[in-house]
Each structure stands twice: as C-alpha cells, then as structure tokens.
Scaffold this motif. Structure first.
Motif, PDB file in Angstrom:
ATOM      1  N   GLY A  51      22.290 -41.959 -34.753  1.00  0.00           N
ATOM      2  CA  GLY A  51      23.733 -42.132 -34.594  1.00  0.00           C
ATOM      3  C   GLY A  51      24.148 -41.525 -33.268  1.00  0.00           C
ATOM      4  N   THR A  52      25.192 -40.719 -33.321  1.00  0.00           N
ATOM      5  CA  THR A  52      25.622 -40.053 -32.087  1.00  0.00           C
ATOM      6  C   THR A  52      25.397 -38.554 -32.164  1.00  0.00           C
ATOM      7  OG1 THR A  52      27.863 -39.774 -32.916  1.00  0.00           O
ATOM      8  CG2 THR A  52      27.398 -41.810 -31.700  1.00  0.00           C
ATOM      9  N   GLY A  53      24.696 -38.092 -33.198  1.00  0.00           N
ATOM     10  CA  GLY A  53      24.554 -36.644 -33.433  1.00  0.00           C
ATOM     11  C   GLY A  53      23.632 -35.957 -32.437  1.00  0.00           C
ATOM     12  N   GLY A  54      23.774 -34.644 -32.403  1.00  0.00           N
ATOM     13  CA  GLY A  54      22.919 -33.813 -31.559  1.00  0.00           C
ATOM     14  C   GLY A  54      23.519 -33.595 -30.184  1.00  0.00           C
ATOM     15  N   GLY A  55      22.977 -32.608 -29.489  1.00  0.00           N
ATOM     16  CA  GLY A  55      23.498 -32.309 -28.147  1.00  0.00           C
ATOM     17  C   GLY A  55      22.496 -31.483 -27.367  1.00  0.00           C
ATOM     18  N   ILE A  56      22.703 -31.428 -26.055  1.00  0.00           N
ATOM     19  CA  ILE A  56      21.769 -30.671 -25.217  1.00  0.00           C
ATOM     20  C   ILE A  56      22.483 -30.154 -23.984  1.00  0.00           C
ATOM     21  CG2 ILE A  56      20.945 -32.837 -24.190  1.00  0.00           C
ATOM     22  CD1 ILE A  56      18.227 -31.408 -23.717  1.00  0.00           C
ATOM     23  N   THR A  57      22.058 -28.974 -23.550  1.00  0.00           N
ATOM     24  CA  THR A  57      22.534 -28.413 -22.297  1.00  0.00           C
ATOM     25  C   THR A  57      21.372 -27.783 -21.549  1.00  0.00           C
ATOM     26  OG1 THR A  57      24.119 -26.900 -21.282  1.00  0.00           O
ATOM     27  CG2 THR A  57      23.074 -26.140 -23.280  1.00  0.00           C
ATOM     28  N   ILE A  58      21.478 -27.775 -20.239  1.00  0.00           N
ATOM     29  CA  ILE A  58      20.542 -27.033 -19.393  1.00  0.00           C
ATOM     30  C   ILE A  58      21.393 -26.197 -18.441  1.00  0.00           C
ATOM     31  CG2 ILE A  58      18.779 -27.181 -17.579  1.00  0.00           C
ATOM     32  CD1 ILE A  58      17.801 -29.784 -18.874  1.00  0.00           C
ATOM     33  N   ARG A  59      21.039 -24.913 -18.314  1.00  0.00           N
ATOM     34  CA  ARG A  59      21.726 -24.058 -17.335  1.00  0.00           C
ATOM     35  C   ARG A  59      20.732 -23.645 -16.264  1.00  0.00           C
ATOM     36  NH1 ARG A  59      22.704 -18.482 -16.358  1.00  0.00           N
ATOM     37  NH2 ARG A  59      21.472 -17.868 -18.178  1.00  0.00           N
ATOM     38  N   GLN A  60      21.085 -23.917 -15.019  1.00  0.00           N
ATOM     39  CA  GLN A  60      20.253 -23.472 -13.898  1.00  0.00           C
ATOM     40  C   GLN A  60      21.100 -22.542 -13.054  1.00  0.00           C
ATOM     41  OE1 GLN A  60      18.510 -26.807 -11.817  1.00  0.00           O
ATOM     42  NE2 GLN A  60      16.722 -26.761 -13.131  1.00  0.00           N
ATOM     43  N   GLY A  61      20.838 -21.247 -13.165  1.00  0.00           N
ATOM     44  CA  GLY A  61      21.637 -20.269 -12.433  1.00  0.00           C
ATOM     45  C   GLY A  61      23.085 -20.371 -12.862  1.00  0.00           C
ATOM     46  N   ASN A  62      23.977 -20.640 -11.914  1.00  0.00           N
ATOM     47  CA  ASN A  62      25.401 -20.674 -12.268  1.00  0.00           C
ATOM     48  C   ASN A  62      25.933 -22.090 -12.466  1.00  0.00           C
ATOM     49  OD1 ASN A  62      25.361 -21.408  -9.628  1.00  0.00           O
ATOM     50  ND2 ASN A  62      26.342 -19.540  -8.874  1.00  0.00           N
ATOM     51  N   LEU A  63      25.020 -23.051 -12.700  1.00  0.00           N
ATOM     52  CA  LEU A  63      25.444 -24.416 -13.024  1.00  0.00           C
ATOM     53  C   LEU A  63      24.980 -24.795 -14.421  1.00  0.00           C
ATOM     54  CD1 LEU A  63      24.700 -26.364  -9.706  1.00  0.00           C
ATOM     55  CD2 LEU A  63      26.890 -25.460 -10.507  1.00  0.00           C
ATOM     56  N   VAL A  64      25.905 -25.308 -15.226  1.00  0.00           N
ATOM     57  CA  VAL A  64      25.598 -25.744 -16.592  1.00  0.00           C
ATOM     58  C   VAL A  64      25.767 -27.262 -16.668  1.00  0.00           C
ATOM     59  CG1 VAL A  64      26.344 -25.646 -19.003  1.00  0.00           C
ATOM     60  CG2 VAL A  64      26.329 -23.560 -17.624  1.00  0.00           C
ATOM     61  N   TYR A  65      24.738 -27.946 -17.146  1.00  0.00           N
ATOM     62  CA  TYR A  65      24.744 -29.411 -17.291  1.00  0.00           C
ATOM     63  C   TYR A  65      24.828 -29.713 -18.788  1.00  0.00           C
ATOM     64  CZ  TYR A  65      22.889 -29.170 -12.539  1.00  0.00           C
ATOM     65  OH  TYR A  65      22.706 -28.887 -11.210  1.00  0.00           O
TER      66      TYR A  65
END
Ligand SMILES: CSCCC(=O)C(=O)COP(=O)(O)O
Ligand SMILES: [Zn+2]
Length: 225
Positions: A51-65
């Motif tokens: 479906g549309t469930g779940g999520g992800i983030t990556i942080r590199q130093g002071n930038l969060v994607y």
C-alpha cells in the motif's frame, strides 16, 4: 557558518538555499536522494511497505532526507524527496518545521517525521526505517507484553542502542513494544518514552503495525531489519 533567520547553519546548507533541487540531484547511487527510492523498491519487493505504508529517512551531517507520505513507496523518485536542516527547533503551533527543499509535486513529508526526529535527537541516528513487515507485526502479537526479547539467535549484527557496539550470541536483545495509535504522529511520545526506558534497544515495535529501526547509517539500519 551562516545565519538563516535565527538559526546558524553550515555553508553547505546555506548554498543549498539558492538551488534547492541541487540537494536531490546526483550521479552517485549512494546519495540519499537516490538511495531512498532504491531501498523503498527493495522494501516493496520484500512485502515490507505494501500500500502506501512505511517510511524512511537518511541524515547526513546537518541534512535530513525524507520520503513523501501516502504514496506507493516503490514509485518514489529522487525529485520526490524532502530535505530539511538538522538540528532545528521542534515545530509548534507558532513555528513550522523548516525545509530546505520540497518537491514540486504536491506531496507531504512522511508522517513518520516526528518519530524519525526522536532517533536523531536521542540516538544521533544516521537513518531510520519504518516498515509494516508481517514478521514485525507477528512478533508484537506473539509477545503480548511491553517487550520482545530474544537471545542465542541472529542478534550478533544488532548494535546496542542501534549505534553502539554489536551484541554477541550470549547477549539478550530486548525491544520495546508500544501500543498503536490512529495516527503515526501520536506515536512520538510513547516511542520517546520507550527509547528512554530501553536505551540499549535498536528499534521500537508498534503493536499490530510494524517497526521503527535506526542505525548510524542507512546500511546499518537495514541490516537490523
Ligand atoms: C496506510 S499507512 C498509515 C500510516 C502509516 O502507518 C505509515 O507508515 C505511513 O507513512 P507515510 O510515510 O506514508 O506517511
Ligand atoms: Zn506505519
């Protein structure tokens, strides 16, 4: 270092303000804007983000994607990625979250964002992954108490607190289970409480819902899944 409103950011963040799309355009397959779509396609194939469930983030130093909300995760493109500065003040009724780059398409950032922030603030995580894996859900149904506990199993790659030393065969892995809520954002406080109570846990299970797992980097978060 430069000022952006009342906040002080590195020069890399400040240069991104002039050309926000440059934050998600790269030939490097390991760039977060390329890696997030690739990982989401893999999660879909594994049945972890149906479906549309779940999520992800990556942080590199002071930038969060951060990936977008409410979309089929296997269809995410680099241009759909949100980029935020870290650290920044907690959003409040008087102050919105600060974004360096939003997609041109009408999208919202993952509803998991407040929970991702728990892992940055409390564990200095470099990535956090939320899935609706059936295995995670099943664990929360079989372990009816406040924790999932396991030992003498495949836990040697799991790091203490998600970011510390790796567990050994002889250690016991204890993962808190928090109760589900109607909205993802309402899990923020109980997740933070569980992380404070179980500082060695590398993730938090959400009953009948899924799991949040974090690590110092995206590859290490993935390994913990
Ligand atoms: C049908 S999913 C409900 C919300 C949820 O559990 C979730 O993981 C959605 O995350 P998103 O990144 O799409 O906001
Ligand atoms: Zn979810």
């Amino acid at each position: 270092m430069s000022r952006f409103g009342n906040l002080v950011f590195s020069s890399s963040v400040m240069s991104a303000i002039d050309n926000p799309d440059s934050l998600v355009i790269s030939d490097d397959p390991l760039h977060p804007a390329n890696l997030i779509p690739e990982l989401c396609r893999n999660f879909y194939q594994l049945g972890w983000v149906t479906g549309t469930g779940g999520g992800i983030t990556i942080r590199q130093g002071n930038l969060v994607y951060i990936a977008p909300s409410g979309v089929q995760k296997e269809r995410i493109l680099p241009e759909h990625i949100f980029v935020l500065p870290y650290p920044q003040p907690a959003p409040s009724p008087h102050a919105d979250r600060i974004f360096l780059r939003r997609p041109a398409k009408k999208l919202s950032e993952s509803s998991c964002t407040p929970l991702f922030w728990n892992t940055f603030d409390m564990r200095d995580a470099g990535s956090c992954i939320h899935t609706h894996s059936q295995h995670a859900v099943m664990a929360t149904l079989l372990w009816t108490g406040p924790t999932f506990t396991i030992s003498h199993q495949m836990i040697k790659g799991v790091r203490i607190g998600g970011v510390g030393r790796a567990l050994s065969y002889l250690d016991t892995l204890e993962v808190p289970i928090i109760e589900n809520t109607p909205f993802e954002v309402d899990l923020k406080e109980s997740m933070a409480e569980a992380m404070a109570k179980y500082p060695d846990a590398a993730g938090v299970l959400v009953r009948r819902h899924g799991v949040y797992v974090w690590g110092p980097s995206s590859s290490l978060s993935l390994f913990l899944l």
